[in-house]
Motif scaffolding. Structure first.
Motif, PDB file in Angstrom:
ATOM      1  N   LEU A 191      29.868 -23.319  23.320  1.00 46.51           N
ATOM      2  CA  LEU A 191      29.632 -22.994  21.903  1.00 46.51           C
ATOM      3  C   LEU A 191      30.956 -22.752  21.188  1.00 46.51           C
ATOM      4  CD1 LEU A 191      27.821 -22.195  19.490  1.00 46.51           C
ATOM      5  CD2 LEU A 191      27.759 -19.867  20.423  1.00 46.51           C
ATOM      6  N   LEU A 192      31.865 -22.019  21.845  1.00 49.62           N
ATOM      7  CA  LEU A 192      33.177 -21.756  21.246  1.00 49.62           C
ATOM      8  C   LEU A 192      33.965 -23.046  21.034  1.00 49.62           C
ATOM      9  CD1 LEU A 192      34.691 -18.542  22.903  1.00 49.62           C
ATOM     10  CD2 LEU A 192      34.043 -18.877  20.535  1.00 49.62           C
ATOM     11  N   ILE A 193      33.891 -23.954  22.006  1.00 52.59           N
ATOM     12  CA  ILE A 193      34.605 -25.232  21.858  1.00 52.59           C
ATOM     13  C   ILE A 193      34.095 -25.990  20.630  1.00 52.59           C
ATOM     14  CG2 ILE A 193      34.895 -27.522  22.899  1.00 52.59           C
ATOM     15  CD1 ILE A 193      35.130 -26.185  25.610  1.00 52.59           C
ATOM     16  N   LYS A 194      32.761 -25.965  20.414  1.00 54.04           N
ATOM     17  CA  LYS A 194      32.189 -26.638  19.237  1.00 54.04           C
ATOM     18  C   LYS A 194      32.670 -25.992  17.937  1.00 54.04           C
ATOM     19  CE  LYS A 194      27.914 -28.245  21.449  1.00 54.04           C
ATOM     20  NZ  LYS A 194      26.431 -28.054  21.529  1.00 54.04           N
ATOM     21  N   GLU A 195      32.838 -24.666  17.972  1.00 52.63           N
ATOM     22  CA  GLU A 195      33.246 -23.929  16.770  1.00 52.63           C
ATOM     23  C   GLU A 195      34.757 -23.931  16.569  1.00 52.63           C
ATOM     24  OE1 GLU A 195      31.342 -22.512  14.548  1.00 52.63           O
ATOM     25  OE2 GLU A 195      29.395 -22.784  15.525  1.00 52.63           O
ATOM     26  N   ARG A 196      35.499 -24.386  17.573  1.00 50.49           N
ATOM     27  CA  ARG A 196      36.965 -24.242  17.581  1.00 50.49           C
ATOM     28  C   ARG A 196      37.619 -24.790  16.311  1.00 50.49           C
ATOM     29  NH1 ARG A 196      41.049 -26.952  22.086  1.00 50.49           N
ATOM     30  NH2 ARG A 196      42.896 -25.763  21.532  1.00 50.49           N
ATOM     31  N   ASP A 197      37.266 -26.008  15.926  1.00 47.78           N
ATOM     32  CA  ASP A 197      37.942 -26.637  14.787  1.00 47.78           C
ATOM     33  C   ASP A 197      37.502 -26.057  13.452  1.00 47.78           C
ATOM     34  OD1 ASP A 197      39.414 -28.274  16.459  1.00 47.78           O
ATOM     35  OD2 ASP A 197      37.909 -29.871  16.438  1.00 47.78           O
ATOM     36  N   SER A 198      36.210 -25.728  13.334  1.00 47.45           N
ATOM     37  CA  SER A 198      35.696 -25.250  12.046  1.00 47.45           C
ATOM     38  C   SER A 198      35.915 -23.758  11.831  1.00 47.45           C
ATOM     39  CB  SER A 198      34.198 -25.559  11.934  1.00 47.45           C
ATOM     40  OG  SER A 198      33.482 -24.905  12.969  1.00 47.45           O
ATOM     41  N   TYR A 199      36.140 -22.995  12.909  1.00 42.70           N
ATOM     42  CA  TYR A 199      36.304 -21.546  12.747  1.00 42.70           C
ATOM     43  C   TYR A 199      37.610 -21.255  11.999  1.00 42.70           C
ATOM     44  CZ  TYR A 199      35.737 -16.626  13.636  1.00 42.70           C
ATOM     45  OH  TYR A 199      35.570 -15.280  13.461  1.00 42.70           O
ATOM     46  N   PRO A 200      37.610 -20.324  11.046  1.00 39.02           N
ATOM     47  CA  PRO A 200      38.793 -20.121  10.194  1.00 39.02           C
ATOM     48  C   PRO A 200      40.031 -19.583  10.903  1.00 39.02           C
ATOM     49  CG  PRO A 200      37.075 -18.489   9.721  1.00 39.02           C
ATOM     50  CD  PRO A 200      36.460 -19.514  10.605  1.00 39.02           C
ATOM     51  N   ILE A 201      39.872 -18.986  12.088  1.00 44.96           N
ATOM     52  CA  ILE A 201      41.013 -18.437  12.840  1.00 44.96           C
ATOM     53  C   ILE A 201      41.185 -19.245  14.120  1.00 44.96           C
ATOM     54  CG2 ILE A 201      41.910 -16.393  14.042  1.00 44.96           C
ATOM     55  CD1 ILE A 201      40.227 -14.722  12.041  1.00 44.96           C
ATOM     56  N   ALA A 202      42.433 -19.510  14.493  1.00 47.18           N
ATOM     57  CA  ALA A 202      42.713 -20.327  15.673  1.00 47.18           C
ATOM     58  C   ALA A 202      42.215 -19.633  16.941  1.00 47.18           C
ATOM     59  CB  ALA A 202      44.207 -20.613  15.773  1.00 47.18           C
ATOM     60  N   LEU A 203      41.453 -20.368  17.757  1.00 50.08           N
ATOM     61  CA  LEU A 203      40.956 -19.878  19.044  1.00 50.08           C
ATOM     62  C   LEU A 203      41.591 -20.713  20.153  1.00 50.08           C
ATOM     63  CD1 LEU A 203      37.142 -19.780  18.151  1.00 50.08           C
ATOM     64  CD2 LEU A 203      38.694 -17.836  18.165  1.00 50.08           C
ATOM     65  N   ASP A 204      41.917 -20.088  21.282  1.00 50.04           N
ATOM     66  CA  ASP A 204      42.464 -20.891  22.378  1.00 50.04           C
ATOM     67  C   ASP A 204      41.727 -20.661  23.697  1.00 50.04           C
ATOM     68  OD1 ASP A 204      43.443 -18.389  22.955  1.00 50.04           O
ATOM     69  OD2 ASP A 204      45.518 -19.011  23.238  1.00 50.04           O
ATOM     70  N   GLY A 205      40.531 -20.062  23.615  1.00 51.04           N
ATOM     71  CA  GLY A 205      39.756 -19.886  24.831  1.00 51.04           C
ATOM     72  C   GLY A 205      38.816 -18.702  24.741  1.00 51.04           C
ATOM     73  N   MET A 206      38.440 -18.210  25.904  1.00 51.05           N
ATOM     74  CA  MET A 206      37.503 -17.094  26.005  1.00 51.05           C
ATOM     75  C   MET A 206      38.012 -16.119  27.066  1.00 51.05           C
ATOM     76  SD  MET A 206      33.718 -17.398  27.714  1.00 51.05           S
ATOM     77  CE  MET A 206      32.799 -17.881  26.265  1.00 51.05           C
ATOM     78  N   VAL A 207      37.833 -14.827  26.817  1.00 49.76           N
ATOM     79  CA  VAL A 207      38.180 -13.813  27.813  1.00 49.76           C
ATOM     80  C   VAL A 207      36.900 -13.388  28.521  1.00 49.76           C
ATOM     81  CG1 VAL A 207      39.164 -11.534  28.233  1.00 49.76           C
ATOM     82  CG2 VAL A 207      40.140 -12.995  26.457  1.00 49.76           C
ATOM     83  N   VAL A 208      36.930 -13.457  29.852  1.00 46.95           N
ATOM     84  CA  VAL A 208      35.769 -13.083  30.685  1.00 46.95           C
ATOM     85  C   VAL A 208      36.135 -11.825  31.470  1.00 46.95           C
ATOM     86  CG1 VAL A 208      34.154 -13.838  32.455  1.00 46.95           C
ATOM     87  CG2 VAL A 208      35.182 -15.526  30.908  1.00 46.95           C
TER      88      VAL A 208
END
Length: 648
Positions: free
Chosen positions: A261-278
């Motif tokens: 889900l995060l990968i799908k939102e990566r480009d459209s989300y207003p803040i840069a994301l580079d992964g997920m913390v588990v």
């Protein structure tokens, strides 16, 4: 306006600010906000009462700094180990779960700069950058200009709240547009813009940059919660931005679903994301698992797939490191990946070259692994045009010409006098995390080495003003400053000297542990002594043991020259000397505090309970270690009993 009205006005303005900057849900117009802000400001400037620390007017008004001062975190800020694939995530979960069914707290990983906020009595006292994890730069006055950082919180106990300072993509584009118009250098990406904005000596520049703070964890904290997810929900309720996509996952399938889900939102989300913390959600289990020398065992960063670019390999250069290992490096047709210009990439070894079928003049796919390290992932044989050449395995050192040792993946120059080995050892020896000799950088070491002024580590301390005569760029003041810096390195902290030696597998954290535990006697210890140190495995211990055996005379010579200092060396006359402790459960202070204290008294701290364990220091919510200690008849100490033992 009287004082009571002033208090109510501050309360109202803070509420408006939170809705606007944190909740993105304005409940007042800009005109209403500005009008009330100026009424408060006028009252503060005209009355005899001091302005309250949590008034919105206190976000600005400081003088420009000349430099940042250093400040210590109460609890260390750890970095996370990365995983890049579903299989790597699976392997990590199997390691930490040990077959148990666990719940995981997952959060988006924002691409920004980490910041630690210290609150006392509900007020923001300090803001400190990550730095080396223990000491960072104090940027409090800049942090106070960030509207999503509350100046006050309803929680009155001391607490460290950690998070990421970020700049939205849209605001990043505006900043770069303004810089372009002014003829200034552009920021490579939002992360660089956030880091540069937070570290401005002029707070007014930081205030203009629209930084946001999003919390992701805590350091020192007295809030009692069993769940990390619940703890962060409470922290965010203090007035911070809520972290989107944060959730609890019962198994790896749920984690992977959130990740996709995060990968799908990566480009459209207003803040840069580079992964997920588990993270393992149970705080008691986090405490039990503890930390390696570099990172927590209970958490990892599940990074996004890196962006790929195509480029061509123009040639292969051979590098000889300080340990003699020969590494092939690809010289690339320059290509830009996410704002960084990449023209070189490691090929690791010739087995890797063969496995990936890489030829000189091949087109290849390149990524920046973890958004940092350039990495060639595959060649494109279909694009070959007949100009390609195979990468030949070298038989002789490219620097000294001596025959190379070739063992499976390892290709190594065995010549201890090889110029590349010696030179790179000296460069490492004086570098920032080693002796940190100011002014003696890589270029100057190379110059002095090539001119024959230094040929080994010890030669650095024999340099005189005459050695710099005739060297370009060296005037009297520069020579004087450099010789002073070399002299000041005497008395250096012992851990820095150990780190400077470049012992394979022994980095900064391991060096500190050796210095704090054994002091100058570290080179006399045996394999079992090293293996008892938390975080030390057999490979590390054997590497250290062999180094100390081979280099004993040289170590003693360096001790004599530098007279290194250390704080917590073993006290042989202590009644606890040689006793083996294990620490478990939740205690009033961080685990490292007790470990350093015990090691300073000559005790050994182990990560697991065995028949050789003498004491178990046991806090609340202790788990399997307590059960095992009871089975073995180990003496179990509460924190109060431990304090009594120290008094005795």
């Amino acid at each position: 306006m009287d004082y009571q009205e002033y208090l109510e006005s501050i309360k109202t303005l803070n509420l408006w600010a939170r809705h606007y900057y944190v909740l993105d849900d304005p409940i007042a117009t800009d005109e209403e906000y500005d009008k009330l802000y100026h009424q408060i400001k006028d009252f503060e400037s005209s009355s005899n009462f001091p302005a309250l620390a949590y008034s919105q007017t206190q976000r600005v008004g400081y003088k420009i700094l000349e430099s940042f001062s250093k400040a210590s975190h109460i609890q260390r800020m750890w970095s996370l180990d990365d995983v890049f694939t579903f299989q790597e995530l699976t392997d990590w979960i199997q390691r930490v779960s040990r077959g148990e069914n666990l719940t995981f707290s997952v959060d988006p990983k924002f691409d920004g700069v980490s910041l630690n906020l210290l609150y006392e009595n509900g007020l923001l006292i300090k803001a400190i950058t990550r730095g080396n994890g223990e000491i960072g730069e104090e940027v409090t006055q800049n942090a106070k200009t960030i509207k999503s950082i509350p100046l006050s919180i309803p929680y009155k106990q001391k607490i460290e709240i950690r998070g990421e300072c970020v700049i939205a993509k849209e605001d990043f584009e505006k900043i770069n547009e303004e810089r372009f118009q002014k003829g200034e250098n552009l920021f490579a990406n939002p992360r660089n813009a956030a880091a540069g904005s937070l570290r401005q000596l002029d707070y007014k520049i930081t205030a203009k940059r629209k930084l946001q703070f999003i919390p992701w964890g805590v350091g020192y904290c007295e809030i009692e919660e069993e769940s990390f997810f619940a703890l962060m929900q409470k922290v965010r309720s203090f007035g911070f931005i809520a972290s989107p996509f944060s959730t609890l996952c019962e198994d790896i399938k749920a984690i992977e679903k959130s990740y996709q889900l995060l990968i799908k939102e990566r480009d459209s989300y207003p803040i840069a994301l580079d992964g997920m913390v588990v993270r393992i959600d149970a705080i008691a289990l986090q405490e039990q698992l503890g930390f390696t020398i570099k990172s927590p065992r209970f958490a990892c960063a599940y990074k996004f797939p890196a962006i790929e670019k195509k480029t061509r390999i123009l040639g292969v250069e051979l590098q000889v490191g300080r340990t003699g290992v020969v590494t092939p490096v690809a010289i690339l047709e320059p290509v830009e990946i996410e704002g960084a210009r990449v023209s070189r990439a490691t090929l690791h070894n010739f087995d890797e070259i063969k496995r990936k079928d890489i030829w000189i003049n091949d087109y290849v796919l390149l990524i920046r692994s973890g958004d940092v390290i350039p990495k060639i992932i595959k060649s494109l044989p279909n694009l070959r045009d007949g100009t390609q050449k195979q990468c030949e395995i070298p038989t002789n050192c490219p620097i000294c010409g001596s025959e190379l040792l070739i063992e499976e993946k390892l290709i190594k120059c065995q010549n201890l006098s090889c110029k590349a080995r010696v030179k790179n050892s000296i460069i490492h020896f004086v570098s920032k995390k080693s002796l940190n000799i100011d002014g003696l950088g890589e270029k100057i070491v190379e110059l002095l080495f090539e001119r024959g002024k230094i040929a080994c580590l010890e030669d650095i301390f024999c340099l005189s003003a005459k050695d710099f005569e005739g060297l370009e760029g060296f005037k009297e003041k520069k020579i004087h400053n450099l010789l002073n810096a070399i002299e000041k390195s005497k008395g250096v902290e012992l851990w820095r000297l150990i780190n400077a030696l470049g012992i394979e597998h022994i980095g900064e954290g391991a060096s500190k542990k050796l210095a704090n535990t054994f002091g100058l006697d570290f080179y006399t210890k045996d394999l079992q002594d090293f293996l008892l140190l938390d975080g030390f495995g057999e490979e590390m211990a054997n590497s250290l043991l062999e180094f100390c055996r081979v280099n004993k005379e040289r170590l003693l010579k360096l001790f004599e020259i530098l007279n290194p200092s250390y704080e917590n060396a073993i006290k042989e006359d202590s009644k606890l000397s040689g006793k083996v402790f294990v620490i478990t459960g939740t205690l009033s202070q961080r685990r490292e505090h007790y470990q350093e204290l015990l090691e300073s008294l000559g005790a050994k701290v182990s990560s697991s309970v065995s028949k050789k364990t003498d004491f178990l220091l046991c806090g609340e919510d202790a788990g399997s270690k307590l059960t095992k200690a009871q089975e073995f008849g180990v003496r179990i100490l509460s924190e109060k009993e431990f304090e009594e033992l120290l008094k005795d």
